[in-house]
Motif scaffolding. Structure first.
Motif, PDB file in Angstrom:
ATOM      1  N   GLN A   1       0.831  -1.179   0.000  1.00 47.59           N
ATOM      2  CA  GLN A   1       0.000   0.000   0.000  1.00 47.59           C
ATOM      3  C   GLN A   1       0.882   1.252   0.000  1.00 47.59           C
ATOM      4  OE1 GLN A   1      -2.398  -0.540   3.490  1.00 47.59           O
ATOM      5  NE2 GLN A   1      -0.944   0.480   4.849  1.00 47.59           N
ATOM      6  N   VAL A   2       0.298   2.353  -0.411  1.00 44.98           N
ATOM      7  CA  VAL A   2       1.081   3.579  -0.508  1.00 44.98           C
ATOM      8  C   VAL A   2       1.300   4.193   0.868  1.00 44.98           C
ATOM      9  CG1 VAL A   2       0.252   4.086  -2.838  1.00 44.98           C
ATOM     10  CG2 VAL A   2      -0.989   4.987  -0.843  1.00 44.98           C
ATOM     11  N   ALA A  24       2.055  10.719  -2.489  1.00 44.99           N
ATOM     12  CA  ALA A  24       2.021   9.280  -2.233  1.00 44.99           C
ATOM     13  C   ALA A  24       3.290   8.611  -2.755  1.00 44.99           C
ATOM     14  CB  ALA A  24       0.798   8.665  -2.897  1.00 44.99           C
ATOM     15  N   THR A  28      -1.754   6.743  -7.204  1.00 45.07           N
ATOM     16  CA  THR A  28      -3.080   6.580  -6.597  1.00 45.07           C
ATOM     17  C   THR A  28      -4.188   6.864  -7.607  1.00 45.07           C
ATOM     18  OG1 THR A  28      -3.079   8.887  -5.846  1.00 45.07           O
ATOM     19  CG2 THR A  28      -2.229   7.231  -4.311  1.00 45.07           C
ATOM     20  N   TYR A  32      -6.956   4.706  -5.620  1.00 46.59           N
ATOM     21  CA  TYR A  32      -7.155   5.068  -4.226  1.00 46.59           C
ATOM     22  C   TYR A  32      -8.047   6.312  -4.134  1.00 46.59           C
ATOM     23  CZ  TYR A  32      -3.323   2.058  -2.576  1.00 46.59           C
ATOM     24  OH  TYR A  32      -2.518   0.995  -2.254  1.00 46.59           O
ATOM     25  N   ILE A  34      -8.662   9.606  -1.972  1.00 50.65           N
ATOM     26  CA  ILE A  34      -7.812  10.437  -1.119  1.00 50.65           C
ATOM     27  C   ILE A  34      -8.670  11.494  -0.444  1.00 50.65           C
ATOM     28  CG2 ILE A  34      -5.789  11.921  -1.019  1.00 50.65           C
ATOM     29  CD1 ILE A  34      -5.081   9.195  -2.047  1.00 50.65           C
ATOM     30  N   THR A  53     -12.199   7.781  -6.653  1.00 48.69           N
ATOM     31  CA  THR A  53     -11.463   7.173  -7.765  1.00 48.69           C
ATOM     32  C   THR A  53     -12.040   7.541  -9.130  1.00 48.69           C
ATOM     33  OG1 THR A  53     -12.792   5.181  -7.491  1.00 48.69           O
ATOM     34  CG2 THR A  53     -10.636   5.217  -6.403  1.00 48.69           C
ATOM     35  N   ASN A  76       1.946  12.079  -8.428  1.00 49.82           N
ATOM     36  CA  ASN A  76       1.341  11.283  -7.351  1.00 49.82           C
ATOM     37  C   ASN A  76       0.973  12.166  -6.163  1.00 49.82           C
ATOM     38  OD1 ASN A  76       1.757   8.955  -8.867  1.00 49.82           O
ATOM     39  ND2 ASN A  76       3.731   8.526  -7.895  1.00 49.82           N
ATOM     40  N   ALA A  97      -5.930   7.920   2.757  1.00 47.40           N
ATOM     41  CA  ALA A  97      -6.201   7.173   1.528  1.00 47.40           C
ATOM     42  C   ALA A  97      -6.822   5.824   1.838  1.00 47.40           C
ATOM     43  CB  ALA A  97      -4.905   6.975   0.736  1.00 47.40           C
ATOM     44  N   TRP A  99      -7.952   2.096  -0.610  1.00 45.77           N
ATOM     45  CA  TRP A  99      -8.046   1.442  -1.914  1.00 45.77           C
ATOM     46  C   TRP A  99      -9.513   1.439  -2.356  1.00 45.77           C
ATOM     47  CZ3 TRP A  99      -4.862  -0.372  -5.611  1.00 45.77           C
ATOM     48  CH2 TRP A  99      -5.416  -1.180  -6.595  1.00 45.77           C
TER      49      TRP A  99
END
Length: 126
Positions: A1-2, A24, A28, A32, A34, A53, A76, A97, A99
């Motif tokens: 994961q970021v 990130a 993303t 993701y 955010i 997203t 990013n 964040a 997913w």
């Protein structure tokens, strides 16, 4: 994961502007959701703005028309442009964040996000 790192906090007078950055460790874009949250002393953490997203954006009523969330995919990085700042905007601001999509009903919940930055302080003086 970021992993997330915030930049751009500082002190400003009421009516001024600041731009926060959330960078990130990986891409993303469209994967993701955010969000930006903030927490003032002795107050609960609250959602400020989010970018889903699919590109949808969500804002707290208290910042609508003053704050703008945007994304630079090549870097990013997600930005929070804050204009017409008020003393009540003073808080520590966190980037978060998750997913996948977050949606309009859940974006402002702390529990909707599982990846957090370390936060950056914003102080607005009157």
């Amino acid at each position: 994961q970021v992993q997330l790192v915030e930049f751009g906090g500082g002190s400003v007078q009421a009516g001024g502007s600041l731009r926060l950055s959330c960078t990130a460790s990986g891409s993303t874009y469209r994967t993701y959701s955010i969000a930006w949250f903030r927490q003032a002393p002795s107050k609960a953490r609250e959602g400020v703005a989010a970018l889903d997203t699919d590109g949808s954006t969500f804002y707290a009523d208290s910042v609508k028309g003053r704050f703008t969330i945007s994304q630079d995919n090549a870097k990013n990085t997600v930005y929070l442009q804050m204009n017409s700042l008020k003393p009540e905007d003073t808080a520590k601001y966190y980037c978060a964040a998750r997913w996948g999509r977050v949606g309009g009903l859940w974006w402002s919940l702390v529990s909707s996000f599982n990846i957090w930055g370390q936060g950056t302080q914003v102080t607005v003086s009157s």
